[in-house]
Design an enzyme around this catalytic site. Structure first.
Site, PDB file in Angstrom:
ATOM      1  N   GLU A  55      34.372  26.389  50.764  1.00  0.00           N
ATOM      2  CA  GLU A  55      34.815  25.947  49.437  1.00  0.00           C
ATOM      3  C   GLU A  55      35.790  24.781  49.535  1.00  0.00           C
ATOM      4  O   GLU A  55      35.789  23.903  48.689  1.00  0.00           O
ATOM      5  CB  GLU A  55      35.450  27.107  48.664  1.00  0.00           C
ATOM      6  CG  GLU A  55      34.461  28.188  48.234  1.00  0.00           C
ATOM      7  CD  GLU A  55      33.305  27.667  47.384  1.00  0.00           C
ATOM      8  OE1 GLU A  55      33.489  26.676  46.647  1.00  0.00           O
ATOM      9  OE2 GLU A  55      32.196  28.233  47.478  1.00  0.00           O
ATOM     10  N   TYR A 138      39.855  26.588  40.580  1.00  0.00           N
ATOM     11  CA  TYR A 138      38.431  26.642  40.921  1.00  0.00           C
ATOM     12  C   TYR A 138      38.206  27.375  42.254  1.00  0.00           C
ATOM     13  O   TYR A 138      37.409  28.311  42.342  1.00  0.00           O
ATOM     14  CB  TYR A 138      37.833  25.229  41.002  1.00  0.00           C
ATOM     15  CG  TYR A 138      36.390  25.286  41.443  1.00  0.00           C
ATOM     16  CD1 TYR A 138      35.385  25.554  40.525  1.00  0.00           C
ATOM     17  CD2 TYR A 138      36.033  25.136  42.783  1.00  0.00           C
ATOM     18  CE1 TYR A 138      34.055  25.661  40.917  1.00  0.00           C
ATOM     19  CE2 TYR A 138      34.716  25.241  43.194  1.00  0.00           C
ATOM     20  CZ  TYR A 138      33.731  25.506  42.255  1.00  0.00           C
ATOM     21  OH  TYR A 138      32.435  25.626  42.656  1.00  0.00           O
ATOM     22  N   ASP A 156      34.075  24.193  37.173  1.00  0.00           N
ATOM     23  CA  ASP A 156      34.167  22.780  37.548  1.00  0.00           C
ATOM     24  C   ASP A 156      33.242  21.977  36.629  1.00  0.00           C
ATOM     25  O   ASP A 156      32.717  22.508  35.646  1.00  0.00           O
ATOM     26  CB  ASP A 156      33.804  22.594  39.034  1.00  0.00           C
ATOM     27  CG  ASP A 156      32.350  22.920  39.322  1.00  0.00           C
ATOM     28  OD1 ASP A 156      31.658  23.421  38.405  1.00  0.00           O
ATOM     29  OD2 ASP A 156      31.888  22.668  40.448  1.00  0.00           O
TER      30      ASP A 156
HETATM   31  N1  ADE Z   1      29.932  24.060  45.378  1.00  0.00           N
HETATM   32  C1  ADE Z   1      31.097  24.673  45.523  1.00  0.00           C
HETATM   33  N2  ADE Z   1      30.929  25.854  46.111  1.00  0.00           N
HETATM   34  C2  ADE Z   1      29.632  25.987  46.357  1.00  0.00           C
HETATM   35  C3  ADE Z   1      28.850  27.003  46.936  1.00  0.00           C
HETATM   36  N3  ADE Z   1      29.393  28.092  47.386  1.00  0.00           N
HETATM   37  N4  ADE Z   1      27.546  26.800  46.983  1.00  0.00           N
HETATM   38  C4  ADE Z   1      27.021  25.684  46.522  1.00  0.00           C
HETATM   39  N5  ADE Z   1      27.697  24.708  45.968  1.00  0.00           N
HETATM   40  C5  ADE Z   1      29.002  24.851  45.891  1.00  0.00           C
END
Ligand code: ADE
Length: 361
Positions: A55, A138, A156
């Protein structure tokens, strides 16, 4: 009590309607994710450390880029202890090319805090996670839901876009109140679900591979295609709105009031776009010259029709303005493919949208 058969209907508040609609659609999203979700490496194991690393890398960075860094980083730093013990230079070297280096520094500081204050583990709630360096709303919501199953929203730009389209919400998504409301709505929905993490990750996936920004979303393969209001209204490319509203598109139109034997021609409008599926008078793009209208009529086999100007009107929709000029046309035979209706029927049965009402008399 009212009379027999009468109900005291209380309008359901909009927030409650939204929670109900999204909760109802949620299983479709989870099914879709199960079938179409990409097998990204951080999805394979529910290890909180790995989830936090992914993340953090995914903030402001494309998945394809993150994939080139993720495994290498984990080989070198497989857990909080190894990351906490590393020197910052080595961490930054492995981050080189990913950009936004404060993310790497904060990730290391977060690892130090986990080792020092939490027995080498992550706090298990979004509130606890937010106390760590570099973890905002987030990331806290994403990690708390994905790693620990908390009903915590992760809002987001992707999620705001999906919601704006799903509800055909024309508010500016850059306004903080809209984001706050989205978080509250999602929390209510997540609380009804068996696995909030799956729903959050499925929303991320939907925003990345289906309900995409800038250009055409892939609505035909969207699990929400039957419940998305933007799609029903043909607004999927216009939403979400950001900043000042766009000026409305100006369209010139020619309306044909085709009469035959005391009846007037109606057509059913296409299933998508403005006034989808409703009935209206035949309407053509642009302000046509008489010769063009005659050519149009002749293409239906109608020759020598009487053609009179019948005034004009402007109708303002949310995104478009129609500047309409109408012609009253009397033909000897009905034109094929149209429905010919009497004035009374037009009033009662076909419920003309207001854009056409100016000409109904
Ligand atoms: N964007 C942010 N976290 C994500 C995730 N776990 N899988 C795909 N896109 C992401």
């Amino acid at each position: 009590m009212g009379k027999a058969g009468e109900q005291n209907r209380i309008e359901e508040p909009e927030t409650a309607v939204r929670i109900r609609l999204l909760s109802k659609a949620a299983p479709l999203l989870s099914d879709w994710f199960g079938k179409k979700g990409r097998p990204l490496p951080w999805r394979a194991v529910k290890d909180p450390y790995r989830i936090l690393v992914s993340e953090t890398m995914l903030q402001q960075t494309r998945i394809e880029t993150v994939l080139r860094y993720y495994e290498r980083f984990l080989e070198r730093f497989p857990d909080f202890e190894s990351l906490a013990a590393a020197d910052e230079e080595t961490v930054l070297k492995l981050w080189e090319g990913l950009g936004y280096y404060s993310r790497a520094r904060n990730l290391k500081k977060a690892a130090e805090a986990c080792v020092r204050d939490h027995g080498g583990r992550l706090p298990e709630t979004a509130e606890g996670l937010k106390k760590l360096p570099g973890i905002g709303d987030y990331t806290a919501g994403a990690v708390a839901s994905l790693a620990f199953g908390e009903a915590a929203p992760a809002v987001d730009g992707n999620v705001l876009r999906i919601l704006a389209r799903f509800f055909a919400d024309e508010r500016d998504v850059t306004v903080p109140a809209v984001k706050k409301e989205a978080a509250a709505l999602l929390r209510s929905v997540l609380e009804t679900l068996p696995d909030p993490g799956v729903f959050n990750e499925a929303l991320m996936e939907l925003g990345e591979i289906c309900c995409v920004p800038n250009g055409r979303p892939f609505c035909r393969s969207c699990p929400f295609k039957d419940s998305c209001r933007a799609m029903a209204l043909g607004l999927e490319e216009d939403l979400p709105l950001r900043g000042a509203p766009k000026p409305r598109r100006i369209e010139k139109k020619t309306v044909l009031l085709l009469h035959c034997g005391g009846r007037t021609a109606l057509e059913k409008r296409p299933d998508k776009g403005l006034l989808a599926g409703l009935y209206g008078f035949p309407i053509l793009d642009g302000w046509l010259e008489r010769a063009d209208i005659r050519a149009f009529l002749e293409s239906y086999g109608a020759r020598g029709a009487e053609l009179k100007e019948a005034g004009g009107a402007v109708h303002v929709f949310t995104h478009v303005e129609w500047y309409m000029k109408a012609y009253r046309i009397e033909t000897n035979e009905p034109l094929p493919g149209y429905i010919y209706a009497e004035a009374q029927e037009i009033r009662t049965r076909y419920a003309l949208p207001s854009a056409f009402k100016y000409f109904a008399e």
